[in-house]
Design an enzyme around this catalytic site. Structure first.
Site, PDB file in Angstrom:
ATOM      1  N   ASP A 328      -3.799  69.094  65.755  1.00  0.00           N
ATOM      2  CA  ASP A 328      -4.806  69.850  64.895  1.00  0.00           C
ATOM      3  C   ASP A 328      -4.298  69.926  63.435  1.00  0.00           C
ATOM      4  O   ASP A 328      -2.937  70.358  63.573  1.00  0.00           O
ATOM      5  CB  ASP A 328      -5.186  71.061  65.727  1.00  0.00           C
ATOM      6  CG  ASP A 328      -6.128  71.874  64.602  1.00  0.00           C
ATOM      7  OD1 ASP A 328      -7.194  71.587  64.363  1.00  0.00           O
ATOM      8  OD2 ASP A 328      -5.314  73.006  64.378  1.00  0.00           O
ATOM      9  N   ASP A 521      -4.249  75.181  67.668  1.00  0.00           N
ATOM     10  CA  ASP A 521      -4.321  76.873  67.615  1.00  0.00           C
ATOM     11  C   ASP A 521      -5.467  77.476  67.867  1.00  0.00           C
ATOM     12  O   ASP A 521      -5.326  78.572  68.221  1.00  0.00           O
ATOM     13  CB  ASP A 521      -3.567  76.924  66.311  1.00  0.00           C
ATOM     14  CG  ASP A 521      -4.682  76.859  65.086  1.00  0.00           C
ATOM     15  OD1 ASP A 521      -5.224  75.608  65.390  1.00  0.00           O
ATOM     16  OD2 ASP A 521      -4.845  77.555  64.177  1.00  0.00           O
ATOM     17  N   ASP A 525     -10.011  74.275  69.527  1.00  0.00           N
ATOM     18  CA  ASP A 525      -9.236  73.457  70.323  1.00  0.00           C
ATOM     19  C   ASP A 525      -8.925  73.298  71.722  1.00  0.00           C
ATOM     20  O   ASP A 525      -8.459  72.582  72.374  1.00  0.00           O
ATOM     21  CB  ASP A 525      -7.720  73.646  69.572  1.00  0.00           C
ATOM     22  CG  ASP A 525      -7.552  73.222  68.255  1.00  0.00           C
ATOM     23  OD1 ASP A 525      -8.552  72.136  67.716  1.00  0.00           O
ATOM     24  OD2 ASP A 525      -7.005  74.075  67.408  1.00  0.00           O
TER      25      ASP A 525
END
Ligand code: ADP
Ligand code: MG
Length: 628
Positions: A328, A521, A525
Site C-alpha cells: 500500500d 496500514d 487494507d
C-alpha cells in the site's frame, strides 16, 4: 533452573553414583538385582508410570513406552541369562532422562530469553490524584486520564505527551537501539522505557487495547498456530512409532523362528530379543519431536527481538517462500504525514476552507485527516459537526454548522455531482464542496519513508522478484513514488475493493510455491491483508483493524524489516530442514546397525541423546538474527 529441573538433576546424580558404585559391588544373584532396582526406579519411575498410563489409555506408542519396554526387557534378559549386567538398563534410562533434562532446560532458556525481551509488561501506572502520585493497576486507568511516567519507568499505556520531554528506549519493541526523542504533542506507545525526563501523558487507549497488551497477546498465542512442518512431525510420529514397534517384534521373533524351524540352527532367542530392544531404544524420535517446535519458537523469538512480530510458526513458513511483495502506499511506503502545500480557493477565505476541512475530518483516523487537523492547528469543537460519513478510498462528508460539507478526491466530487477544477500541482488533492458548491482544493503531499528505497533494493537482493504498489491516491503521485523507489508495477486510484481484486489477480498469475505478501496500514487494507498469502501490517502507525488482520506486524513501521523478516524466516526454516534430515538420517543408520547387531544399547542411547542435543543447539541458533 526451576525446581522441577533441580529435582531431576538430583535424581540423575544419585542414580549415576549408585550405578557406578554397584558396578564394583561384590554381590550377585537376587541381591544384585534388588540393589540395581534402586537406581533404576530412582531415575525411571516417572517414565514407567507414564508408560503404564499410556497402555491404560490405549495411547501407548510414545517415547515413555519405548523406553519402558526396552529397559524392562533388558533387565529381564539379564535375569534370564544370569549375567547380572543390569547397568545397561539403568544407563539407558539415565541417559534418556539426561536428554529430557537438557531439553527442558533449553526450552526454558529460550522461553526465558523471549520473555526477557518481552519484559515490557508494566506493573503500574502513576496517576495524579489531589496533587499526589498514586500507583494504580494499569487496567484501572480510563481513556483520557493523565498519567505520569518517571525516568526509568515503562510507559504503561498508549497516549499523547501533554507535558515534558525525554528520550525513549524502544529497543524491546522495535529492536532499534538508538533512543527516540519525544516532546509535548508526540504520541507514545506503551512498552517503551522513559530514560531522561518526567513525562505527563494523556492516555488514548485502555491498557487492554494498548500496544504492550497487544504484543504480549500475540507472542503468547504465536506458538499455538502450527506450521506444516510441525503437522508433519505429529503425523510422522503417529505412523512411525507403531511401525517401529512392529519391526522390533518381527526382529525378536522371526529370525529365531526361521533359524530353528527352517534352518535347523540354534534359535539364539536372547541375541535377537536384545537386538529388538536395542532397536526400540534407537527408534525413539525425541530429537525430531522436540527440535522442530523449538526452532520455530526460537525463530519467532528472534524476530520479535528485531521488532517483527510473527503471529504463528505457519506464517514463518509462508514468509520464507515470499517471492512477490505488494505494498500500500500511504502510511506503508510513505510516512502518511501530509504537509499542506497550497490552498486554491474560491470566494471562501483560505483559513475558512482549512477550518471546514479539519471539521469534516474531525472523527476520521485516516492519515489525511490527521494532517488536515494539524494544519488547522486549533482545538476542534466537535459539536459543530454532525452526520459524518466516511467513504473509503474517496473522502468524508458531514454537516458542519448544519451545512453539508465534503472533502475528498475527484471520485467523491463526481459522486456528489459537484464540478471540480483539476489541479496541476503534483500531490494529493483534497477537493472541498460546501453546501453543494465547489469551494476549492487543498494540495497536500507526503514524503517517502527514509528507508523505503533501500527496503525495495533489499527485497530484490533477498530474492523477491516482483514488487507492486497499490494505492487509492492519484496516478501522478503514485507514479512518482513508484519510480523514485524502483517499484516494478503501480496501480493507482483504487477503491479498497479494487485492491482485493488486484491482489486476487496477482495471486492467480503466480505459481503455488511462490507466496505473495501484502503490506499495509489502514482500515481499508484489512481485507487485502487477509486475502494475501501473508499479510504484513505497520504496527506503530497502523490501524488496529490492519494489525488484527495481519499475520506479521512490523513494530516500528520500517519497510526495511520486510526483507529482514523474510531472511529470519529462511534461516529458521533452514534450521528446521537441517534438523529433520539430520535426525531422521542418523536414526535410519542406527536402526540398520541395530537390526544387523552392530549397535548395542549403549551406542543407541548415546546416538539418541547426542542427536537430540545437537538438534536443540541448532534450533537455538534461530534466536540469533541480529546480523541477517
Ligand atoms: P492508500 O491506498 O494510498 O493508503 P486510501 O485508500 O486510504 O489510500 O485513500 C485513497 C484516496 O482517497 C486518498 O488519496 C484521498 O484522495 C481519498 N481519501 C480517503 N480518505 C480520505 C479522507 N479521510 N479525507 C480526504 N480524502 C480521503
Ligand atoms: Mg494506507
Amino acid at each position: 533452573m526451576n525446581k522441577k529441573q533441580k529435582r531431576m538433576l538430583a535424581r540423575i546424580v544419585i542414580a549415576f553414583a549408585l550405578m557406578v558404585g554397584l558396578h564394583f559391588a561384590p554381590v550377585s544373584g537376587w541381591a544384585r538385582f534388588a540393589l540395581y532396582l534402586v537406581p533404576y526406579l530412582v531415575i525411571g519411575y516417572d517414565i514407567l508410570i507414564k508408560a503404564a498410563k499410556g497402555i491404560k489409555n490405549r495411547q501407548m506408542f510414545d517415547e515413555s513406552f519405548l523406553m519402558a519396554v526396552a529397559t524392562v526387557g533388558a533387565i529381564a534378559l539379564a535375569l534370564y541369562s544370569k549375567s547380572g549386567d543390569y547397568t545397561e538398563a539403568v544407563a539407558v534410562m539415565l541417559f534418556y532422562q539426561v536428554g529430557e533434562w537438557f531439553q527442558s532446560y533449553a526450552v526454558g532458556k529460550s522461553r526465558r530469553s523471549i520473555s526477557e525481551l518481552m519484559d515490557i509488561r508494566p506493573d503500574y501506572a502513576n496517576v495524579e490524584r489531589d496533587g499526589v502520585l498514586e500507583k494504580v493497576d494499569p487496567d484501572e486507568v480510563g481513556i483520557g486520564s493523565v498519567i505520569v511516567v518517571q525516568p526509568g519507568e515503562k510507559v504503561p499505556i498508549d497516549g499523547v505527551i501533554i507535558g515534558g520531554a525525554s528520550s525513549l528506549n524502544t529497543s524491546a519493541l522495535t529492536g532499534e537501539s538508538a533512543p527516540r526523542d519525544v516532546k509535548q504533542g508526540d504520541e507514545i506507545i506503551s512498552g517503551c522505557i522513559n530514560m531522561t525526563g518526567v513525562l505527563k501523558v494523556q492516555t488514548t487507549k485502555e491498557f487492554g487495547e494498548s500496544t504492550v497488551s497487544k504484543i504480549l497477546d500475540l507472542v503468547e498465542n504465536a506458538s499455538s498456530r502450527k506450521s506444516k512442518s510441525e503437522d508433519f512431525i505429529t503425523k510422522f510420529a503417529r505412523i512411525y512409532t507403531p511401525a517401529v514397534c512392529a519391526a522390533a517384534l518381527a526382529l525378536a521373533f522371526l529370525p529365531p523362528l526361521v533359524r530353528s524351524l527352517g534352518m535347523g540352527l540354534p534359535a539364539e532367542w536372547d541375541t535377537w530379543i536384545y537386538r529388538a530392544l536395542t532397536f526400540l531404544v534407537i527408534s525413539c524420535p525425541c530429537a525430531l519431536v522436540i527440535s522442530i517446535p523449538l526452532s520455530f519458537f526460537a525463530g519467532i523469538g528472534g524476530a520479535s527481538r528485531e521488532g517483527v512480530l510473527v503471529k504463528g510458526s505457519n506464517y514463518l513458513e509462508t514468509l520464507s517462500q515470499t517471492k512477490i511483495v505488494v505494498f500500500d502506499k500511504t502510511g506503508t511506503l510513505t510516512k502518511g504525514v501530509f504537509e499542506v502545500n497550497a490552498v486554491h480557493h474560491n470566494e471562501m477565505a483560505k483559513i475558512k476552507l482549512i477550518e471546514y476541512a479539519a471539521l469534516v475530518e474531525s472523527y476520521s483516523s485516516h492519515p489525511i485527516s490527521k494532517s488536515l487537523r494539524r494544519a488547522y492547528g486549533r482545538p476542534i469543537d466537535n459539536s459543530r459537526v454532525a452526520e459524518i460519513k466516511e467513504i473509503s478510498g474517496e473522502g468524508v462528508t458531514a454537516k458542519v454548522d448544519g451545512v453539508p460539507v465534503a472533502a475528498g478526491n475527484a471520485k467523491l466530487m463526481t459522486r456528489l455531482g459537484v464540478s471540480y477544477i483539476n489541479c496541476h500541482s503534483v500531490g494529493t488533492i483534497i477537493h472541498m464542496a460546501v453546501n453543494g458548491q465547489y469551494a476549492g482544493h487543498i494540495v497536500i503531499s507526503d514524503v517517502v519513508k527514509p528507508h523505503a528505497n533501500e527496503a525495495i533494493a533489499a527485497l530484490k537482493a533477498a530474492g523477491v522478484h516482483k514488487t507492486v504498489m497499490l494505492t487509492g491516491d492519484a496516478k501522478a503521485v503514485a507514479d512518482q513514488v513508484a519510480a523514485s523507489l524502483g517499484i516494478d508495477q503501480v496501480y493507482a486510484e483504487l477503491l479498497p475493493a479494487d485492491k482485493v481484486a488486484k491482489v486476487e489477480e496477482l495471486l492467480k498469475m503466480k505459481s503455488e510455491k511462490e507466496k505473495l505478501a501484502f503490506t499495509g496500514d489502514g482500515i481499508n487494507d484489512a481485507p487485502v491483508l487477509r486475502r494475501a498469502d501473508i499479510g504484513i501490517a505497520m504496527g506503530a502507525m497502523g490501524s488496529d483493524a490492519a494489525i488484527e488482520a495481519a499475520d506479521v506486524v512490523l513494530m516500528d513501521d520500517d519497510p526495511m524489516k520486510i526483507s529482514k523478516a523474510i531472511k529470519i524466516s529462511r534461516k529458521c526454516l533452514g534450521i528446521v530442514r537441517q534438523n529433520i534430515v539430520f535426525a531422521i538420517g542418523v536414526k535410519l543408520i542406527c536402526l540398520a546397525l541395530g537390526a544387523l547387531g552392530f549397535a548395542n544399547m549403549w551406542l543407541a542411547i548415546f546416538a539418541d541423546v547426542g542427536v537430540m542435543i545437537l538438534a536443540v543447539l541448532n534450533a537455538i541458533r534461530a534466536l540469533f538474527v541480529k546480523n541477517l
